[in-house]
Design an enzyme around this catalytic site. Structure first.
Site, PDB file in Angstrom:
ATOM      1  N   CYS A  80      12.878   8.635 -20.477  1.00 15.00           N
ATOM      2  CA  CYS A  80      14.221   8.586 -20.997  1.00 15.00           C
ATOM      3  C   CYS A  80      15.086  10.087 -20.489  1.00 15.00           C
ATOM      4  O   CYS A  80      14.611  11.049 -20.996  1.00 15.00           O
ATOM      5  CB  CYS A  80      13.988   8.725 -22.665  1.00 15.00           C
ATOM      6  SG  CYS A  80      15.506   8.852 -23.591  1.00 15.00           S
ATOM      7  N   CYS A  83      16.632  12.015 -23.401  1.00 21.67           N
ATOM      8  CA  CYS A  83      15.658  12.652 -24.206  1.00 21.67           C
ATOM      9  C   CYS A  83      15.400  13.914 -23.555  1.00 21.67           C
ATOM     10  O   CYS A  83      15.186  15.116 -24.062  1.00 21.67           O
ATOM     11  CB  CYS A  83      14.391  11.807 -24.126  1.00 21.67           C
ATOM     12  SG  CYS A  83      14.276  10.445 -25.036  1.00 21.67           S
TER      13      CYS A  83
END
Length: 324
Positions: A80, A83
């Protein structure tokens, strides 16, 4: 593992209120000791403010710790991109807030069950757990100032509503150091534990008696007073038919007994303002012994919610106006 006491609706969690009072006392003692000793036993290293959590450790690392300090959960994954931008910001803020919250990182690829139980639809997703209560904070990328505002609100709620004063941080402490040893058992700990076990088992009468046993020896014991108010409330609503109780209250707005029973249901269901408002309205239209019974029940419900809760403070003022 099912996270216990999870609630997104603000329902009054009686066990969480009790845990919060215990946490407040312990945290204040730890901070006072740290102030005297320059850190001292029980202090954590700044490195301990960010932890990785999995399903097997969720109970201890998140739920139990949330009775000491707000736990912010960062749901992330290696693949991600957002993230990788958000996680370092949260880690930096965890150190900056100096123990006011604990950051728990959960890899969703390795912990699918936790992701599902929190209802995570996409990552990054950030939640908090405070005194066993789960709260969604935000999803997706967010600016540092926006995150700070959210964390400020979280810390304020944790302190004002649940009495959580956070962790004691000592820059000289060794990362991963063992926590301070448990305090010696108090003279009534066995009775208090018996009361909690009775509550967990649904034996509200047994819990009431256990708390009364403590208060017979120690009338000022605050934990037993709170526990007794909670147990008596749960015992009262146990045998009620909710639909019939609410019909009775709607049909007889000036009937003290009907309104008291409905207010108990309101509170157990998390409708705190409704419970308080119902009884205050009933005080206005009743007299003599009935009015006094309503007033006393309202004071008991104040004890369940907590004297420092803003809703209690507001309701106390409204009760005074209704009485005088």
């Amino acid at each position: 593992m099912q996270p216990r006491n999870m609630s997104m609706s603000g329902v009054v969690d009686l066990a969480a209120v009790k845990a919060a009072q215990e946490a407040k006392a312990k945290a204040e003692q730890a901070r006072a000791q740290a102030a005297r000793q320059g850190g001292g036993p029980g202090a954590v290293s700044p490195a301990d403010l960010v932890i990785d959590v999995d399903e097997s450790g969720f109970e201890n690392d998140v739920l139990q710790r949330s009775t000491e300090v707000p736990v912010v959960i960062d749901f992330w994954a290696e693949w991600c991109g957002p993230c990788k931008q958000l996680s370092p910001v949260l880690e930096q803020l965890a150190v900056e807030y100096n123990g006011r919250f604990l950051l728990a990182r959960i890899d969703v690829d390795a912990n699918q069950m936790l992701m599902q139980q929190f209802g995570v639809q996409g990552i990054p997703a950030v939640f908090a757990v405070v005194a066993g209560q789960a709260l969604p904070l935000f999803q997706g990328a967010a600016g540092v100032e926006q995150i700070r505002q959210t964390l400020d609100q979280l810390v304020q709620v944790a302190e004002q509503r649940f009495g959580l004063t956070g962790l004691v941080v000592d820059p000289e402490a060794e990362p991963g150091a063992a926590p301070a040893p448990e305090q010696p058992a108090g003279p009534y700990d066995a009775d208090l534990e018996a009361a909690v076990r009775a509550l967990d088992a649904g034996d509200f009468g047994g819990a009431v008696q256990a708390y009364k046993n403590v208060l017979a020896e120690d009338p000022g014991n605050s934990e037993a007073k709170l526990g007794l108010a909670q147990a008596e409330l749960l015992q009262r609503v146990q045998g009620l038919d909710p639909q019939q109780t609410r019909r009775d209250a709607a049909d007889r707005p000036s009937d003290a007994r009907a309104q008291i029973a409905a207010a108990d249901l309101d509170l157990v269901g998390g409708h705190v303002d409704d419970a308080f408002g119902r009884l205050i309205d009933t005080v206005r239209v009743t007299f003599g012994d009935e009015r006094d019974a309503v007033r006393l029940r309202l004071l008991e419900l104040f004890e369940v919610v907590g004297a420092e809760d803003p809703r209690v403070i507001t309701a106390r003022r409204a009760l005074a106006r209704a009485l005088f």
